[in-house]
Design a protein around this motif. Structure first.
Motif, PDB file in Angstrom:
ATOM      1  N   ARG A 298       0.837  -1.203   0.000  1.00  0.00           N
ATOM      2  CA  ARG A 298       0.000   0.000   0.000  1.00  0.00           C
ATOM      3  C   ARG A 298       0.876   1.259   0.000  1.00  0.00           C
ATOM      4  O   ARG A 298       0.643   2.200  -0.750  1.00  0.00           O
ATOM      5  CB  ARG A 298      -0.896   0.027   1.245  1.00  0.00           C
ATOM      6  N   LEU A 299       1.864   1.253   0.882  1.00  0.00           N
ATOM      7  CA  LEU A 299       2.742   2.412   0.985  1.00  0.00           C
ATOM      8  C   LEU A 299       3.545   2.617  -0.293  1.00  0.00           C
ATOM      9  O   LEU A 299       3.738   3.746  -0.749  1.00  0.00           O
ATOM     10  CB  LEU A 299       3.682   2.246   2.175  1.00  0.00           C
ATOM     11  N   SER A 300       4.041   1.519  -0.870  1.00  0.00           N
ATOM     12  CA  SER A 300       4.827   1.614  -2.105  1.00  0.00           C
ATOM     13  C   SER A 300       3.977   2.133  -3.257  1.00  0.00           C
ATOM     14  O   SER A 300       4.443   2.921  -4.089  1.00  0.00           O
ATOM     15  CB  SER A 300       5.417   0.252  -2.456  1.00  0.00           C
ATOM     16  N   THR A 301       2.722   1.682  -3.314  1.00  0.00           N
ATOM     17  CA  THR A 301       1.814   2.145  -4.371  1.00  0.00           C
ATOM     18  C   THR A 301       1.525   3.630  -4.221  1.00  0.00           C
ATOM     19  O   THR A 301       1.466   4.369  -5.207  1.00  0.00           O
ATOM     20  CB  THR A 301       0.491   1.353  -4.317  1.00  0.00           C
ATOM     21  N   ARG A 302       1.383   4.077  -2.981  1.00  0.00           N
ATOM     22  CA  ARG A 302       1.028   5.476  -2.728  1.00  0.00           C
ATOM     23  C   ARG A 302       2.234   6.418  -2.821  1.00  0.00           C
ATOM     24  O   ARG A 302       2.124   7.523  -3.356  1.00  0.00           O
ATOM     25  CB  ARG A 302       0.407   5.578  -1.336  1.00  0.00           C
ATOM     26  N   PHE A 303       3.386   5.953  -2.304  1.00  0.00           N
ATOM     27  CA  PHE A 303       4.529   6.862  -2.182  1.00  0.00           C
ATOM     28  C   PHE A 303       5.751   6.460  -3.006  1.00  0.00           C
ATOM     29  O   PHE A 303       6.718   7.221  -3.062  1.00  0.00           O
ATOM     30  CB  PHE A 303       4.944   6.975  -0.712  1.00  0.00           C
ATOM     31  N   GLY A 304       5.727   5.300  -3.625  1.00  0.00           N
ATOM     32  CA  GLY A 304       6.854   4.876  -4.441  1.00  0.00           C
ATOM     33  C   GLY A 304       8.160   4.866  -3.669  1.00  0.00           C
ATOM     34  O   GLY A 304       8.253   4.324  -2.561  1.00  0.00           O
ATOM     35  N   ASN A 305       9.154   5.526  -4.240  1.00  0.00           N
ATOM     36  CA  ASN A 305      10.504   5.513  -3.681  1.00  0.00           C
ATOM     37  C   ASN A 305      10.660   6.407  -2.457  1.00  0.00           C
ATOM     38  O   ASN A 305      11.762   6.526  -1.908  1.00  0.00           O
ATOM     39  CB  ASN A 305      11.502   5.948  -4.767  1.00  0.00           C
ATOM     40  N   ASP A 306       9.591   7.039  -2.023  1.00  0.00           N
ATOM     41  CA  ASP A 306       9.669   7.895  -0.837  1.00  0.00           C
ATOM     42  C   ASP A 306       9.642   7.085   0.463  1.00  0.00           C
ATOM     43  O   ASP A 306       9.831   7.651   1.538  1.00  0.00           O
ATOM     44  CB  ASP A 306       8.525   8.914  -0.817  1.00  0.00           C
ATOM     45  N   ILE A 307       9.375   5.799   0.374  1.00  0.00           N
ATOM     46  CA  ILE A 307       9.465   4.951   1.572  1.00  0.00           C
ATOM     47  C   ILE A 307      10.928   4.576   1.756  1.00  0.00           C
ATOM     48  O   ILE A 307      11.498   3.805   0.988  1.00  0.00           O
ATOM     49  CB  ILE A 307       8.575   3.703   1.443  1.00  0.00           C
ATOM     50  N   GLY A 308      11.531   5.158   2.782  1.00  0.00           N
ATOM     51  CA  GLY A 308      12.975   4.983   2.976  1.00  0.00           C
ATOM     52  C   GLY A 308      13.339   3.828   3.867  1.00  0.00           C
ATOM     53  O   GLY A 308      14.461   3.325   3.813  1.00  0.00           O
TER      54      GLY A 308
ATOM     55  N   ALA B  19       0.533  -5.559  23.942  1.00  0.00           N
ATOM     56  CA  ALA B  19       1.481  -6.263  23.078  1.00  0.00           C
ATOM     57  C   ALA B  19       0.802  -6.671  21.777  1.00  0.00           C
ATOM     58  O   ALA B  19      -0.423  -6.846  21.711  1.00  0.00           O
ATOM     59  CB  ALA B  19       2.028  -7.484  23.792  1.00  0.00           C
ATOM     60  N   HIS B  20       1.621  -6.838  20.731  1.00  0.00           N
ATOM     61  CA  HIS B  20       1.095  -7.201  19.414  1.00  0.00           C
ATOM     62  C   HIS B  20       1.984  -8.277  18.783  1.00  0.00           C
ATOM     63  O   HIS B  20       3.141  -8.459  19.169  1.00  0.00           O
ATOM     64  CB  HIS B  20       1.043  -5.967  18.518  1.00  0.00           C
ATOM     65  N   PRO B  21       1.459  -8.995  17.778  1.00  0.00           N
ATOM     66  CA  PRO B  21       2.235 -10.071  17.150  1.00  0.00           C
ATOM     67  C   PRO B  21       3.418  -9.597  16.309  1.00  0.00           C
ATOM     68  O   PRO B  21       4.356 -10.346  16.073  1.00  0.00           O
ATOM     69  CB  PRO B  21       1.200 -10.785  16.264  1.00  0.00           C
ATOM     70  N   LEU B  22       3.374  -8.349  15.818  1.00  0.00           N
ATOM     71  CA  LEU B  22       4.414  -7.878  14.914  1.00  0.00           C
ATOM     72  C   LEU B  22       4.425  -6.349  14.917  1.00  0.00           C
ATOM     73  O   LEU B  22       3.393  -5.711  15.150  1.00  0.00           O
ATOM     74  CB  LEU B  22       4.151  -8.388  13.479  1.00  0.00           C
ATOM     75  N   TYR B  23       5.610  -5.786  14.644  1.00  0.00           N
ATOM     76  CA  TYR B  23       5.755  -4.333  14.624  1.00  0.00           C
ATOM     77  C   TYR B  23       6.540  -3.924  13.380  1.00  0.00           C
ATOM     78  O   TYR B  23       7.442  -4.645  12.938  1.00  0.00           O
ATOM     79  CB  TYR B  23       6.484  -3.837  15.874  1.00  0.00           C
ATOM     80  N   ALA B  24       6.207  -2.744  12.858  1.00  0.00           N
ATOM     81  CA  ALA B  24       6.945  -2.212  11.711  1.00  0.00           C
ATOM     82  C   ALA B  24       7.316  -0.764  11.988  1.00  0.00           C
ATOM     83  O   ALA B  24       6.472   0.046  12.398  1.00  0.00           O
ATOM     84  CB  ALA B  24       6.122  -2.298  10.435  1.00  0.00           C
ATOM     85  N   LEU B  25       8.582  -0.436  11.784  1.00  0.00           N
ATOM     86  CA  LEU B  25       9.068   0.941  11.882  1.00  0.00           C
ATOM     87  C   LEU B  25       9.223   1.459  10.459  1.00  0.00           C
ATOM     88  O   LEU B  25       9.952   0.867   9.656  1.00  0.00           O
ATOM     89  CB  LEU B  25      10.409   0.983  12.617  1.00  0.00           C
ATOM     90  N   ILE B  26       8.535   2.542  10.143  1.00  0.00           N
ATOM     91  CA  ILE B  26       8.443   3.017   8.765  1.00  0.00           C
ATOM     92  C   ILE B  26       8.938   4.449   8.689  1.00  0.00           C
ATOM     93  O   ILE B  26       8.602   5.283   9.539  1.00  0.00           O
ATOM     94  CB  ILE B  26       6.983   2.952   8.261  1.00  0.00           C
ATOM     95  N   GLU B  27       9.710   4.736   7.665  1.00  0.00           N
ATOM     96  CA  GLU B  27      10.149   6.109   7.415  1.00  0.00           C
ATOM     97  C   GLU B  27       9.694   6.541   6.030  1.00  0.00           C
ATOM     98  O   GLU B  27       9.958   5.863   5.033  1.00  0.00           O
ATOM     99  CB  GLU B  27      11.672   6.213   7.512  1.00  0.00           C
ATOM    100  N   HIS B  28       9.005   7.662   5.987  1.00  0.00           N
ATOM    101  CA  HIS B  28       8.611   8.286   4.718  1.00  0.00           C
ATOM    102  C   HIS B  28       9.476   9.526   4.540  1.00  0.00           C
ATOM    103  O   HIS B  28       9.533  10.383   5.427  1.00  0.00           O
ATOM    104  CB  HIS B  28       7.133   8.674   4.757  1.00  0.00           C
TER     105      HIS B  28
END
Length: 467
Positions: free
Chosen positions: A245-255, A282-291
């Motif tokens: 989803r992020l790649s479709t929306r922001f392309g190469n801006d996902i760092g 607590a959660h099963p998985l975490y993602a750290l994302i930079e735009h």
């Protein structure tokens, strides 16, 4: 060492002192601990000598002398490697690039930087920023690791999803062969289709084919707006969905798109100020994302809206968006807890790559297998899944009496059927040499050995590493 061998070594050292000066050759207690091992904490060994050339010409003279004497040489950079690639034996001479440092030029027209191999990555990054550019290669060890070592190991890091590995940052390269010949292909041109691309032989070769001395690196426009978020997810499949989803929306801006399983996340949280999770549960998985955007007016609203949509459609469970640089650093501190592994664990490190769609299943299978084999083991899973890279660290303290080698063999055996890579970004060095056939065919290995024989017929460069 026999009398004859001692005499030969003394003669070689005398010739090296003539070439490098007395302060360019250290022996015995003059050699500091930093030259004896790396981040693998391999048993420290003092090399026969430490060479400290200041110029490419001195590197060439030193290698020519050693080649004539059949004296083995181990190139060393910042000693931040995790595969043992820069560790010297007692009979080797270590060749440090520390003194061959500095940014020679930044060419604004071609958007390139000419830099010496001993320059730290952080120094190069800061010089690029001062000139209005960005050097996109970035590693946690940026303050210590050196450009030459980054290229020799084809380092990856946090932003491969956006800009590629170290290999993709290089336009030109200078390297010294074992016999002292200097191959200087310091091109600033993107298009240069004139036969074999010789620089690629040395990038990722871990100092076994030549010693990298200078490079021309690509620079990029500065991304002036950065937005960071930590999100909680139900599953690995949900993480892949969010990435798409992020790649479709922001392309190469996902760092960056860094995944942390709970074992790793909880360890990272335990080390930050207050030792308190940004989430209430607590959660099963975490993602750290930079735009990261080129638009100075980008206030992060678009990024936040995509995460809100993902929350509303239950792709993610929760999200924390950094409101300041300090907030972003605090979130990154959880992910960068790996710097504490050597002091708090007895780390058995894995740096593998798999097709993105297989990573979640591999983690589940690997965790179950480790628990069945060594109940009570402490294992930490994390990675940069946008570029198919998974990291696993098993705490050797939690599997008492088990040799690290047995843990390596056990995990790599599971990797083989998936045709994954035993090294995504750290190289082969000493630690993964015997497991290289898991990822490379007999024909590929034969071709590698042929190249090695052609460029280093006497086998003096980093012997015992990689092949």
């Amino acid at each position: 060492m026999t009398t004859e061998q001692s005499a030969a070594l003394a003669a070689t050292l005398a010739a090296l002192r003539d070439a490098l000066g007395d302060d360019g050759v250290r022996t015995g207690e003059e050699i500091g601990e930093r030259s004896m091992t790396d981040y693998t904490r391999h048993e420290p060994t003092r090399p026969a000598a430490l060479l400290l050339p200041r110029t490419t010409e001195q590197v060439a003279r030193a290698l020519a002398i050693c080649n004539d004497a059949r004296q083995s040489v181990v190139p060393q950079g910042g000693m931040t490697g995790l595969a043992g690639g820069a560790i010297a034996r007692a009979t080797d001479m270590a060749l440090s690039l520390d003194r061959l440092s500095g940014v020679e030029e930044i060419d604004s027209a071609s958007a390139t930087m000419t830099v010496r191999a001993g320059t730290t990555l952080q120094t190069a990054q800061e010089a690029a920023a001062e000139a209005g550019f960005e050097l996109t290669l970035d590693l946690g060890a940026r303050g210590s690791c050196q450009i030459g070592g980054n290229l020799a190991t084809n380092a990856g890091g946090n932003r491969v999803i956006q800009s590629g590995t170290a290999r993709e940052q290089v336009l030109g390269l200078e390297a010294v062969l074992a016999n002292g010949s200097v191959l200087s292909s310091m091109s600033k041109m993107v298009k240069n289709n004139t036969g074999y691309d010789l620089k690629q032989l040395f990038i990722g070769s871990e100092g076994t084919l030549g010693v990298i001395t200078r490079a021309v690196l690509r620079l990029h426009p500065q991304r002036v707006s950065r937005h960071t978020a930590l999100v909680a997810l139900d599953s690995y499949d949900a993480a892949v969905n969010l990435l798409r989803r992020l790649s479709t929306r922001f392309g190469n801006d996902i760092g960056a798109f860094e995944i942390m399983w709970p074992d790793f996340f909880d360890f990272g949280v335990s080390l930050i100020a207050g030792a308190r999770s940004p989430f209430s549960t607590a959660h099963p998985l975490y993602a750290l994302i930079e735009h990261a955007s080129f638009d100075a007016t980008d206030d992060g609203e678009r990024f936040a809206s995509v995460l809100t949509e993902a929350l509303e459609t239950e792709v993610i469970r929760d999200a924390v968006i950094a409101q300041s640089v300090a907030d972003a650093r605090a979130l990154w501190a959880i992910r960068e807890c790996t710097a504490e592994f050597p002091s708090r664990l007895d780390p058995v490190n894995f740096d593998v790559s798999l097709p993105i769609g297989e990573i979640g299943r591999f983690v589940d299978h690997c965790r179950a297998a480790l628990d069945a084999k060594w109940p009570g083991n402490r294992s930490y899973f994390f990675g940069h899944i946008g570029d198919s890279n998974l990291h696993l660290t098993v705490d050797g303290h939690s599997v008492p009496g088990v040799e690290h080698h047995a843990v390596y063999a056990f995990v790599y055996e599971m990797l083989g059927p998936l045709h994954g890579s035993v090294s995504a970004e750290h190289g082969i060095g000493l630690l993964k040499r015997e497991f290289l056939p898991v990822s490379r065919s007999a024909e590929e290995l034969a071709a590698m050995r042929a190249i090695k024989r052609a460029l280093d017929p006497n086998g003096i460069l980093n012997p015992g590493k990689l092949l």
